[in-house]
Design a protein around this motif. Sequence first.
Motif, PDB file in Angstrom:
ATOM      1  N   LYS A 102       0.859  -1.186   0.000  1.00  0.00           N
ATOM      2  CA  LYS A 102       0.000   0.000   0.000  1.00  0.00           C
ATOM      3  C   LYS A 102       0.888   1.227   0.000  1.00  0.00           C
ATOM      4  CE  LYS A 102      -3.219   0.458   3.025  1.00  0.00           C
ATOM      5  NZ  LYS A 102      -4.072   0.475   4.209  1.00  0.00           N
ATOM      6  N   ARG A 103       0.325   2.333  -0.448  1.00  0.00           N
ATOM      7  CA  ARG A 103       1.110   3.570  -0.456  1.00  0.00           C
ATOM      8  C   ARG A 103       1.122   4.235   0.916  1.00  0.00           C
ATOM      9  NH1 ARG A 103       2.616   7.355  -4.963  1.00  0.00           N
ATOM     10  NH2 ARG A 103       3.313   9.176  -3.841  1.00  0.00           N
ATOM     11  N   TYR A 104      -0.024   4.275   1.589  1.00  0.00           N
ATOM     12  CA  TYR A 104      -0.127   4.940   2.884  1.00  0.00           C
ATOM     13  C   TYR A 104      -0.784   4.034   3.918  1.00  0.00           C
ATOM     14  CZ  TYR A 104       0.862   9.130   0.206  1.00  0.00           C
ATOM     15  OH  TYR A 104       1.456  10.048  -0.620  1.00  0.00           O
ATOM     16  N   PHE A 105      -0.351   4.210   5.177  1.00  0.00           N
ATOM     17  CA  PHE A 105      -0.876   3.444   6.293  1.00  0.00           C
ATOM     18  C   PHE A 105      -1.314   4.403   7.389  1.00  0.00           C
ATOM     19  CE2 PHE A 105       2.342   0.948   4.165  1.00  0.00           C
ATOM     20  CZ  PHE A 105       1.762  -0.296   4.036  1.00  0.00           C
ATOM     21  N   THR A 106      -2.439   4.111   8.020  1.00  0.00           N
ATOM     22  CA  THR A 106      -2.902   4.920   9.146  1.00  0.00           C
ATOM     23  C   THR A 106      -2.074   4.551  10.375  1.00  0.00           C
ATOM     24  OG1 THR A 106      -4.544   3.305   9.863  1.00  0.00           O
ATOM     25  CG2 THR A 106      -5.265   4.961   8.219  1.00  0.00           C
ATOM     26  N   ILE A 107      -2.185   5.354  11.418  1.00  0.00           N
ATOM     27  CA  ILE A 107      -1.432   5.086  12.640  1.00  0.00           C
ATOM     28  C   ILE A 107      -1.877   3.760  13.266  1.00  0.00           C
ATOM     29  CG2 ILE A 107      -2.926   6.408  14.197  1.00  0.00           C
ATOM     30  CD1 ILE A 107      -0.257   7.367  15.571  1.00  0.00           C
ATOM     31  N   GLY A 108      -3.152   3.443  13.140  1.00  0.00           N
ATOM     32  CA  GLY A 108      -3.651   2.166  13.659  1.00  0.00           C
ATOM     33  C   GLY A 108      -3.053   0.982  12.915  1.00  0.00           C
ATOM     34  N   GLU A 109      -2.969   1.093  11.601  1.00  0.00           N
ATOM     35  CA  GLU A 109      -2.367   0.021  10.806  1.00  0.00           C
ATOM     36  C   GLU A 109      -0.890  -0.144  11.147  1.00  0.00           C
ATOM     37  OE1 GLU A 109      -4.958   0.171   6.663  1.00  0.00           O
ATOM     38  OE2 GLU A 109      -3.421   1.709   7.011  1.00  0.00           O
ATOM     39  N   VAL A 110      -0.182   0.973  11.278  1.00  0.00           N
ATOM     40  CA  VAL A 110       1.245   0.922  11.611  1.00  0.00           C
ATOM     41  C   VAL A 110       1.431   0.324  13.002  1.00  0.00           C
ATOM     42  CG1 VAL A 110       3.337   2.293  11.981  1.00  0.00           C
ATOM     43  CG2 VAL A 110       1.809   2.832  10.077  1.00  0.00           C
ATOM     44  N   SER A 111       0.552   0.678  13.904  1.00  0.00           N
ATOM     45  CA  SER A 111       0.593   0.124  15.252  1.00  0.00           C
ATOM     46  C   SER A 111       0.510  -1.404  15.202  1.00  0.00           C
ATOM     47  CB  SER A 111      -0.561   0.703  16.076  1.00  0.00           C
ATOM     48  OG  SER A 111      -0.637   0.086  17.326  1.00  0.00           O
ATOM     49  N   ASP A 112      -0.421  -1.921  14.409  1.00  0.00           N
ATOM     50  CA  ASP A 112      -0.576  -3.372  14.273  1.00  0.00           C
ATOM     51  C   ASP A 112       0.627  -4.002  13.563  1.00  0.00           C
ATOM     52  OD1 ASP A 112      -3.054  -3.188  15.517  1.00  0.00           O
ATOM     53  OD2 ASP A 112      -4.170  -3.178  13.627  1.00  0.00           O
ATOM     54  N   LEU A 113       1.121  -3.343  12.517  1.00  0.00           N
ATOM     55  CA  LEU A 113       2.233  -3.878  11.729  1.00  0.00           C
ATOM     56  C   LEU A 113       3.549  -3.903  12.505  1.00  0.00           C
ATOM     57  CD1 LEU A 113       1.557  -2.167   8.271  1.00  0.00           C
ATOM     58  CD2 LEU A 113       1.402  -4.617   8.781  1.00  0.00           C
ATOM     59  N   CYS A 114       3.693  -2.977  13.449  1.00  0.00           N
ATOM     60  CA  CYS A 114       4.965  -2.849  14.164  1.00  0.00           C
ATOM     61  C   CYS A 114       4.905  -3.309  15.620  1.00  0.00           C
ATOM     62  CB  CYS A 114       5.440  -1.392  14.101  1.00  0.00           C
ATOM     63  SG  CYS A 114       5.750  -0.850  12.416  1.00  0.00           S
ATOM     64  N   GLY A 115       3.726  -3.648  16.101  1.00  0.00           N
ATOM     65  CA  GLY A 115       3.612  -4.106  17.477  1.00  0.00           C
ATOM     66  C   GLY A 115       3.899  -3.019  18.495  1.00  0.00           C
TER      67      GLY A 115
END
Length: 154
Positions: free
Chosen positions: A11-24
Amino acid sequence: MEKSLPAIPAKRYFTIGEVSDLCGVKPHVLRYWEQEFTQLRPMKRRGNRRYYQHHEVLMIRRIRDLLYDQGFTISGARNKLQELVQVERDRRRAGEVMLDGVEVIEVEDSRLEDSRLDDFEDSAPLQDGGAMFEQLLQVRRELFEIRDLLSAGH
């Protein structure tokens, strides 16, 4: 520890919630890290919503690894990141290129080499048949020449 993190979607952009899940990492930690690590600058849109790009997600994972897995302090992690960024800049200036993914190209390439034109008959992008196949082979040859030139420079 990073191996247990989920794959980053294309994806081009990620929300803070998505990044939170992706990075733990919790969203409030991400906002705090923005203040501590100048390299981390997500785009902000309406309502001050943050949108992270792929390279920022990778950087957050690197920061997480430095802090949580390697035991760096915030200051130490900041210095280590600056050092890594400088090393990468120096490599680019010296004309070095990272060849990540070359193995994947070779695996995919062997499939292309073994293929015959009739394997592509049902494929819409290759309706032109021979001409398209020849173009793909030419691109393949050029990419390998470029790779060999870059590898020889080391």
